[in-house]
Design a protein around this motif. Structure first.
Motif, PDB file in Angstrom:
ATOM      1  N   ARG A   1       0.866  -1.176   0.000  1.00  0.00           N
ATOM      2  CA  ARG A   1       0.000   0.000   0.000  1.00  0.00           C
ATOM      3  C   ARG A   1       0.899   1.221   0.000  1.00  0.00           C
ATOM      4  N   ILE A   2       0.840   2.003  -1.061  1.00  0.00           N
ATOM      5  CA  ILE A   2       1.617   3.227  -1.179  1.00  0.00           C
ATOM      6  C   ILE A   2       0.633   4.355  -1.464  1.00  0.00           C
ATOM      7  N   THR A   3       0.415   5.214  -0.484  1.00  0.00           N
ATOM      8  CA  THR A   3      -0.587   6.269  -0.640  1.00  0.00           C
ATOM      9  C   THR A   3       0.023   7.607  -1.026  1.00  0.00           C
ATOM     10  N   GLN A   4       1.350   7.718  -0.887  1.00  0.00           N
ATOM     11  CA  GLN A   4       2.057   8.937  -1.288  1.00  0.00           C
ATOM     12  C   GLN A   4       3.139   8.567  -2.297  1.00  0.00           C
ATOM     13  N   GLU A   5       3.502   9.533  -3.114  1.00  0.00           N
ATOM     14  CA  GLU A   5       4.569   9.268  -4.080  1.00  0.00           C
ATOM     15  C   GLU A   5       5.827   8.843  -3.347  1.00  0.00           C
ATOM     16  N   SER A   6       6.452   7.782  -3.843  1.00  0.00           N
ATOM     17  CA  SER A   6       7.643   7.257  -3.191  1.00  0.00           C
ATOM     18  C   SER A   6       8.603   6.729  -4.242  1.00  0.00           C
ATOM     19  N   PHE A   7       9.906   6.941  -4.006  1.00  0.00           N
ATOM     20  CA  PHE A   7      10.949   6.434  -4.895  1.00  0.00           C
ATOM     21  C   PHE A   7      10.863   4.921  -5.046  1.00  0.00           C
ATOM     22  N   ILE A   8      10.311   4.263  -4.024  1.00  0.00           N
ATOM     23  CA  ILE A   8      10.355   2.803  -3.996  1.00  0.00           C
ATOM     24  C   ILE A   8       9.337   2.164  -4.946  1.00  0.00           C
ATOM     25  N   GLU A   9       8.339   2.941  -5.365  1.00  0.00           N
ATOM     26  CA  GLU A   9       7.298   2.371  -6.225  1.00  0.00           C
ATOM     27  C   GLU A   9       7.865   1.785  -7.507  1.00  0.00           C
ATOM     28  N   LYS A  10       8.825   2.481  -8.117  1.00  0.00           N
ATOM     29  CA  LYS A  10       9.368   2.014  -9.394  1.00  0.00           C
ATOM     30  C   LYS A  10      10.218   0.752  -9.223  1.00  0.00           C
ATOM     31  N   MET A  11      10.553   0.419  -7.976  1.00  0.00           N
ATOM     32  CA  MET A  11      11.375  -0.756  -7.724  1.00  0.00           C
ATOM     33  C   MET A  11      10.542  -2.007  -7.481  1.00  0.00           C
ATOM     34  N   ILE A  12       9.235  -1.846  -7.275  1.00  0.00           N
ATOM     35  CA  ILE A  12       8.389  -2.985  -6.930  1.00  0.00           C
ATOM     36  C   ILE A  12       7.958  -3.718  -8.191  1.00  0.00           C
ATOM     37  N   ASP A  13       8.447  -4.929  -8.360  1.00  0.00           N
ATOM     38  CA  ASP A  13       8.046  -5.817  -9.455  1.00  0.00           C
ATOM     39  C   ASP A  13       7.956  -5.086 -10.801  1.00  0.00           C
ATOM     40  N   PRO A  14       9.026  -4.464 -11.254  1.00  0.00           N
ATOM     41  CA  PRO A  14       8.965  -3.653 -12.474  1.00  0.00           C
ATOM     42  C   PRO A  14       8.659  -4.447 -13.733  1.00  0.00           C
ATOM     43  N   GLN A  15       8.894  -5.759 -13.708  1.00  0.00           N
ATOM     44  CA  GLN A  15       8.611  -6.582 -14.887  1.00  0.00           C
ATOM     45  C   GLN A  15       7.350  -7.431 -14.737  1.00  0.00           C
ATOM     46  N   ASN A  16       6.554  -7.125 -13.682  1.00  0.00           N
ATOM     47  CA  ASN A  16       5.296  -7.862 -13.469  1.00  0.00           C
ATOM     48  C   ASN A  16       5.522  -9.376 -13.424  1.00  0.00           C
ATOM     49  N   LEU A  17       6.495  -9.770 -12.626  1.00  0.00           N
ATOM     50  CA  LEU A  17       6.821 -11.187 -12.496  1.00  0.00           C
ATOM     51  C   LEU A  17       5.982 -11.885 -11.432  1.00  0.00           C
ATOM     52  N   ALA A  18       5.318 -11.106 -10.587  1.00  0.00           N
ATOM     53  CA  ALA A  18       4.604 -11.667  -9.432  1.00  0.00           C
ATOM     54  C   ALA A  18       3.182 -11.127  -9.374  1.00  0.00           C
ATOM     55  N   LYS A  19       2.486 -11.482  -8.311  1.00  0.00           N
ATOM     56  CA  LYS A  19       1.136 -10.985  -8.083  1.00  0.00           C
ATOM     57  C   LYS A  19       1.120 -10.110  -6.839  1.00  0.00           C
ATOM     58  N   GLN A  20       0.379  -9.017  -6.912  1.00  0.00           N
ATOM     59  CA  GLN A  20       0.112  -8.228  -5.724  1.00  0.00           C
ATOM     60  C   GLN A  20      -1.114  -8.818  -5.043  1.00  0.00           C
ATOM     61  N   ILE A  21      -0.970  -9.230  -3.794  1.00  0.00           N
ATOM     62  CA  ILE A  21      -2.040  -9.913  -3.086  1.00  0.00           C
ATOM     63  C   ILE A  21      -2.344  -9.189  -1.781  1.00  0.00           C
ATOM     64  N   ALA A  22      -3.411  -9.597  -1.122  1.00  0.00           N
ATOM     65  CA  ALA A  22      -3.812  -8.973   0.142  1.00  0.00           C
ATOM     66  C   ALA A  22      -2.816  -9.330   1.244  1.00  0.00           C
ATOM     67  N   LEU A  23      -2.703  -8.439   2.210  1.00  0.00           N
ATOM     68  CA  LEU A  23      -1.778  -8.653   3.322  1.00  0.00           C
ATOM     69  C   LEU A  23      -2.035  -9.990   4.009  1.00  0.00           C
ATOM     70  N   LYS A  24      -3.306 -10.326   4.182  1.00  0.00           N
ATOM     71  CA  LYS A  24      -3.651 -11.572   4.872  1.00  0.00           C
ATOM     72  C   LYS A  24      -3.282 -12.814   4.068  1.00  0.00           C
ATOM     73  N   GLU A  25      -3.019 -12.633   2.772  1.00  0.00           N
ATOM     74  CA  GLU A  25      -2.643 -13.765   1.919  1.00  0.00           C
ATOM     75  C   GLU A  25      -1.158 -14.071   1.948  1.00  0.00           C
ATOM     76  N   ILE A  26      -0.365 -13.205   2.566  1.00  0.00           N
ATOM     77  CA  ILE A  26       1.066 -13.487   2.735  1.00  0.00           C
ATOM     78  C   ILE A  26       1.201 -14.450   3.915  1.00  0.00           C
ATOM     79  N   VAL A  27       1.445 -15.706   3.606  1.00  0.00           N
ATOM     80  CA  VAL A  27       1.493 -16.729   4.667  1.00  0.00           C
ATOM     81  C   VAL A  27       2.929 -17.030   5.097  1.00  0.00           C
TER      82      VAL A  27
END
Length: 249
Positions: A109-135
């Motif tokens: 969850r990124i609600t403000q502009e952040s340098f880190i956004e461009k670093m998150i899965d830049p090639q769409n290799l994964a899925k963004q899932i709900a916090l509760k789904e991270i087991v």
């Protein structure tokens, strides 16, 4: 000889690419018979796009919490689920922006502009899932923090858990992994005992301290006092970093 390279702020100065001149210098190191290992705060998923021609090398991701050998990803240590519940409580109490990585997928969850956004899965290799789904949480990052909240969160985490929490300089973040996990720990796990290391931030200090020769890339001037303990200090400039790497060939 083995050479260990941090990536962001050490080899890359835009969070997206490594200059061709640096890649060429690393190629020369490998061609000369040296082993190169990349050790990053990024999870392996986000490290791969930064080093497309070096993915066959050994990789250390998530500040030591995971590795990739022969392109096979393995988790070294995950966050205890009791402590993960505590981190989720902090997220809710302080309405934190965050990224939580599982072994491959992630929640954010990124609600403000952040340098880190461009670093998150830049090639769409994964899925963004709900916090509760991270087991099997591997690493968490709290982002967009002011200095006081950054310090408060690190204090709470250290008081209530045994997790490793690092506030990276000038980034307004807290990086969290399981107890004692850092790049030096995982190098020891990989039985790498003699190496030259390049780094630029607090999460590199243990690794630099264990190196036969340590190189500090001065991309964060506020941390130069840490850098002064290194054997070599280099300006954060692609040409100069490349020249330094070539000097080891």
């Amino acid at each position: 000889m083995k050479y260990i390279f941090d990536v962001d702020g050490t080899l890359s100065f835009d969070g997206e690419t490594i200059a061709p001149v640096i890649n060429s210098a690393i190629d020369d190191l490998i061609a000369a018979g040296n082993e190169v290992i990349f050790a990053s705060a990024r999870p392996i998923r986000d490290l791969l796009p930064m080093i497309p021609t070096f993915t066959n090398q050994k990789l250390i991701g998530a500040n030591g919490a995971m590795i990739s050998i022969d392109q096979k990803v393995r988790v070294i240590s995950k966050i205890d689920l009791e402590y993960y519940d505590f981190l989720k409580e902090l997220i809710n109490e302080f309405q934190l922006d965050y990224i939580v990585d599982g072994s491959w997928n992630y929640s954010s969850r990124i609600t403000q502009e952040s340098f880190i956004e461009k670093m998150i899965d830049p090639q769409n290799l994964a899925k963004q899932i709900a916090l509760k789904e991270i087991v099997e949480p591997i690493k968490a990052i709290f982002v967009n923090l002011d200095d006081s909240l950054q310090e408060k969160l690190m204090t709470l985490i250290r008081e209530k858990t045994t997790l490793n929490a690092i506030g990276l300089a000038g980034e307004g973040t807290v990086d969290i992994t399981s107890q004692n996990i850092n790049k030096a720990y995982t190098l020891d796990y990989l039985q790498v005992d003699k190496f030259i290391a390049f780094g630029n931030d607090r999460n590199d200090l243990e690794m630099l301290g264990e190196a036969q020769q340590s190189v500090w890339i001065n991309s964060k001037p506020s941390l130069l006092n840490f850098g002064k303990k290194a054997d070599v200090i280099c300006e954060a400039d692609s040409e100069k970093v490349a020249q330094l790497i070539k000097s080891f060939v």
